[in-house]
Design a protein around this motif. Structure first.
Motif, short mmCIF file in Angstrom:
data_model
loop_
_atom_site.label_atom_id
_atom_site.label_comp_id
_atom_site.label_asym_id
_atom_site.label_seq_id
_atom_site.Cartn_x
_atom_site.Cartn_y
_atom_site.Cartn_z
N HIS A 238 3.16 9.37 2.52
CA HIS A 238 3.22 9.82 1.12
C HIS A 238 2.84 11.31 1.13
O HIS A 238 1.66 11.67 1.11
CB HIS A 238 2.22 8.97 0.32
N PRO A 239 3.85 12.19 1.23
CA PRO A 239 3.59 13.60 1.52
C PRO A 239 2.74 14.33 0.48
O PRO A 239 2.08 15.31 0.82
CB PRO A 239 5.00 14.22 1.57
N GLN A 240 2.70 13.86 -0.76
CA GLN A 240 1.94 14.59 -1.79
C GLN A 240 0.43 14.33 -1.70
O GLN A 240 -0.35 15.05 -2.34
CB GLN A 240 2.45 14.18 -3.19
N SER A 241 0.00 13.32 -0.96
CA SER A 241 -1.43 12.97 -0.84
C SER A 241 -2.11 12.81 -2.19
O SER A 241 -3.26 13.24 -2.37
CB SER A 241 -2.20 14.00 0.00
N ILE A 242 -1.44 12.20 -3.14
CA ILE A 242 -2.04 11.94 -4.46
C ILE A 242 -2.60 10.51 -4.50
O ILE A 242 -3.69 10.27 -5.00
CB ILE A 242 -1.00 12.15 -5.59
N ILE A 243 -1.83 9.57 -3.95
CA ILE A 243 -2.34 8.20 -3.80
C ILE A 243 -3.06 8.13 -2.46
O ILE A 243 -2.49 8.49 -1.43
CB ILE A 243 -1.20 7.16 -3.84
N HIS A 244 -4.32 7.69 -2.47
CA HIS A 244 -5.11 7.67 -1.23
C HIS A 244 -5.06 6.32 -0.53
O HIS A 244 -5.18 6.25 0.69
CB HIS A 244 -6.54 8.12 -1.52
N ALA A 245 -4.93 5.24 -1.31
CA ALA A 245 -4.80 3.91 -0.72
C ALA A 245 -4.38 2.94 -1.82
O ALA A 245 -4.50 3.25 -3.02
CB ALA A 245 -6.12 3.45 -0.11
N LEU A 246 -3.89 1.77 -1.39
CA LEU A 246 -3.51 0.72 -2.34
C LEU A 246 -3.96 -0.63 -1.79
O LEU A 246 -4.11 -0.79 -0.57
CB LEU A 246 -1.98 0.67 -2.54
N ILE A 247 -4.17 -1.59 -2.69
CA ILE A 247 -4.38 -2.97 -2.25
C ILE A 247 -3.38 -3.87 -2.97
O ILE A 247 -3.07 -3.65 -4.15
CB ILE A 247 -5.83 -3.48 -2.48
N GLN A 248 -2.85 -4.84 -2.24
CA GLN A 248 -1.92 -5.79 -2.83
C GLN A 248 -2.65 -7.12 -2.98
O GLN A 248 -3.29 -7.60 -2.05
CB GLN A 248 -0.68 -5.94 -1.95
N LEU A 249 -2.54 -7.70 -4.17
CA LEU A 249 -3.30 -8.91 -4.50
C LEU A 249 -2.38 -10.13 -4.53
O LEU A 249 -1.16 -10.02 -4.61
CB LEU A 249 -3.99 -8.72 -5.86
N CYS A 250 -3.01 -11.31 -4.51
CA CYS A 250 -2.26 -12.55 -4.39
C CYS A 250 -1.40 -12.85 -5.62
O CYS A 250 -0.45 -13.62 -5.54
CB CYS A 250 -3.21 -13.72 -4.11
N ASP A 251 -1.70 -12.21 -6.76
CA ASP A 251 -0.91 -12.50 -7.98
C ASP A 251 0.24 -11.52 -8.19
O ASP A 251 0.82 -11.46 -9.25
CB ASP A 251 -1.83 -12.50 -9.20
N GLY A 252 0.54 -10.73 -7.15
CA GLY A 252 1.67 -9.80 -7.26
C GLY A 252 1.28 -8.42 -7.76
O GLY A 252 2.10 -7.51 -7.80
N ALA A 253 0.02 -8.23 -8.14
CA ALA A 253 -0.42 -6.90 -8.60
C ALA A 253 -0.74 -6.01 -7.39
O ALA A 253 -1.23 -6.49 -6.38
CB ALA A 253 -1.65 -7.03 -9.48
#
Ligand code: NAD
Ligand code: MG
Length: 382
Positions: A238-253
Motif C-alpha cells: 500500500h504505497p501511500q502508507s495511510i492504512i497501517h494494518a487491518l483485521i478481518q473478522l468472522c462476520d465479514g467485517a
C-alpha cells in the motif's frame, strides 16, 4: 505521579522522536535514564536537556569519554551498564529503540524485572519470540508494540473477543524499489536504498524496507505479539502508507487503522497506554489523499519476505539465523562490500548452511547468532 521512563537507543530515529513525545507530555512522562551505542556527545546533550542523571553507553570507550566529560550524573558502560540502567533505575516503563539483535538483552532485562516494555526493537521478538513471551508471562510485564503496523493491530484487536479474528493484514509501502525488476536492482546504490518514499527512519530499517525484509521481520513480530499462526498473517503493498494494518473478522467485517505516517503516533500510544494523548499530526484528510491503492508483494524480485516467512514457520533458531545474516549483509551493503541483491542471497545461503535447532535458552540463541554472523561474513568475503 509521572510515569518513570527509560529510553534505550535514545540517539536514534525512534529515540529522538520519543524525546519529542516526552517533552510534550506536560510532565506525565518523566525521563529517568537514557542510553546509546556510541554517540556519547549527543547522549550527554539529551541528558542535560531533559535533566536525566543516569545514562548508559554500550561502547566502553564512549562511556569512558562521557564519564570524563560529565560529572553531574552516572555513566554506565557496556551491556552490563545497559542492564543496570533498566533494573536499578526504579522505572515504570522502558522504551527499547536499540537497532538489531543487540536489543534482545535489554528486552530480557526489562521483562525479567517485570517492567512494562514499549518495544520498537522488533529484532528482539524475531530472534527470541518464544522465550521473550514466556518471560513476560512469568513476570506479568506487558509488551506494547511501537512498530506502526503492530501498534495499529494492538488497537484494532483491543475490542475483539477470542475466536472472532480470522486474519491480520500488515501493509507495506513497498520501499524505494517497488516495481523494479531483478535486473534494475542489480546496481542500485546504498544512497538510493536509503531514500524511503514515506517514512524517515534509521539506516538499517531503511535497507530492510527496500529489501522487504522489514515486512518479513514484522510478520514474525506479529506472530509472537498476537499469537496468530503464520497462515493467518498476510502482507499487502500500500504505497501511500495511510492504512497501517487491518483485521478481518468472522462476520465479514474488516477493520483498518489509518493515519499519516508519523512514528510519534505509535510511540505516544505505547508510552501513554492505556491513556491517549494529543500528537501534533494533521487530522487525516481523505479527500486530499485522494486514492488508496493496493498490490501484492513481489516475492520473486524481493525474496527476503519469503525467506523470513519460511524461517518463522521453521521456528527454533531459524529466525535468529535469518536476522543475524541480514544484519551482517545489510552492514556489508551499506559499506559497499555487497550488492543489493546479494543481501537475500547471503541470508538464504546462511540458512541452508545452518539447519534450524530447538531453542532451549537465551544462550542457544546467542550461539546461533554468532554462528550465523560468521557464516554470513565468510560468504560475503568469498
Ligand atoms: P537508529 O539506527 O536510528 O538508532 C538506533 C539506536 O540504537 C541508536 O541510539 C544507537 O546508538 C543505538 N545502538 C546501536 N547499536 C547498539 C548496540 N549494539 N547496543 C546498544 N545500543 C545500540 O535506528 P531506528 O531507526 O531508531 O530503529 C530502532 C529500532 O526501532 C529498530 O529495531 C527498528 O527496526 C525499529 N523501528 C524503527 C522505525 C523507524 O521509523 N525508525 C519504525 C519501526 C520500528
Ligand atoms: Mg513497521
Amino acid at each position: 505521579m509521572p510515569r518513570r521512563v527509560v529510553i534505550l537507543g535514545c540517539t536514534g530515529s525512534i529515540g529522538r522522536q520519543a524525546l519529542d513525545v516526552v517533552q510534550r507530555s506536560g510532565g506525565e512522562l518523566e525521563l529517568v535514564g537514557i542510553s546509546a551505542g556510541r554517540d556519547w556527545q549527543q547522549l550527554l546533550e539529551q541528558a542535560q536537556q531533559f535533566g536525566v542523571d543516569r545514562i548508559a553507553l554500550a561502547d566502553p570507550d564512549a562511556a569512558a569519554r562521557a564519564s570524563e566529560a560529565w560529572t553531574a550524573g552516572t555513566v554506565l558502560s557496556g551491556p552490563e551498564g545497559l542492564v543496570a540502567l533498566v533494573t536499578e533505575g526504579d522505572c515504570d516503563l522502558v522504551l527499547n529503540a536499540i537497532v538489531g539483535a543487540a536489543g534482545l538483552l535489554a528486552t530480557v532485562a526489562t521483562l525479567g524485572e517485570g517492567i512494562d516494555l514499549a518495544l520498537a526493537n522488533k529484532e528482539s521478538l524475531v530472534v527470541g519470540g518464544e522465550l521473550v513471551n514466556q518471560l513476560a508471562e512469568a513476570t506479568g510485564a506487558q509488551i506494547l508494540p511501537v512498530d506502526s503496523e503492530h501498534s495499529a493491530l494492538h488497537q484494532l484487536l483491543a475490542g475483539e473477543g477470542a475466536g472472532t479474528v480470522d486474519r491480520l493484514l500488515l501493509t507495506a509501502s513497498g520501499g524505494p524499489f517497488r516495481g523494479h525488476t531483478a535486473q534494475q536492482l542489480a546496481d542500485v546504490s546504498a544512497e538510493q536504498a536509503l531514500a524511503h518514499p514515506t517514512w524517515s527512519m534509521g539506516g538499517k530499517i531503511s535497507i530492510d524496507s527496500a529489501t522487504l525484509m522489514n515486512k518479513g521481520l514484522e510478520v514474525i513480530e506479529a506472530h509472537h505479539l498476537f499469537g496468530v499462526p503464520y497462515e493467518q498473517i498476510d502482507v499487502v503493498v500500500h504505497p501511500q502508507s495511510i492504512i497501517h494494518a487491518l483485521i478481518q473478522l468472522c462476520d465479514g467485517a474488516t477493520l483498518a487503522h489509518l493515519g499519516y505516517p508519523d512514528m510519534r503516533v505509535p510511540i505516544a500510544y505505547a508510552l501513554h497506554h492505556p491513556a491517549r494523548t494529543e500528537v501534533p499530526v494533521p487530522a487525516l484528510d481523505l479527500v486530499s489523499v485522494g486514492a488508496l491503492t493496493f498490490e501484492p508483494p513481489d516475492v520473486e524480485t524481493f525474496p527476503c519476505l519469503r525467506l523470513a516467512r519460511e524461517a518463522g514457520i521453521a521456528g527454533g533458531t531459524a529466525p535468529c539465523i535469518l536476522n543475524a545474516a541480514n544484519e551482517v549483509a545489510v552492514h556489508a551493503f551499506l559499506e559497499g562490500r555487497l550488492q543489493f541483491i546479494g543481501i537475500a542471497a547471503v541470508i538464504e545461503q546462511t540458512l541452508s548452511k545452518l539447519p534450524a535447532q530447538t531453542v532451549h535458552s537465551f544462550e542457544s540463541l546467542l550461539a546461533a547468532d554468532a554462528d550465523a554472523r560468521r557464516v554470513a561474513s565468510e560468504l560475503i568475503e568469498a
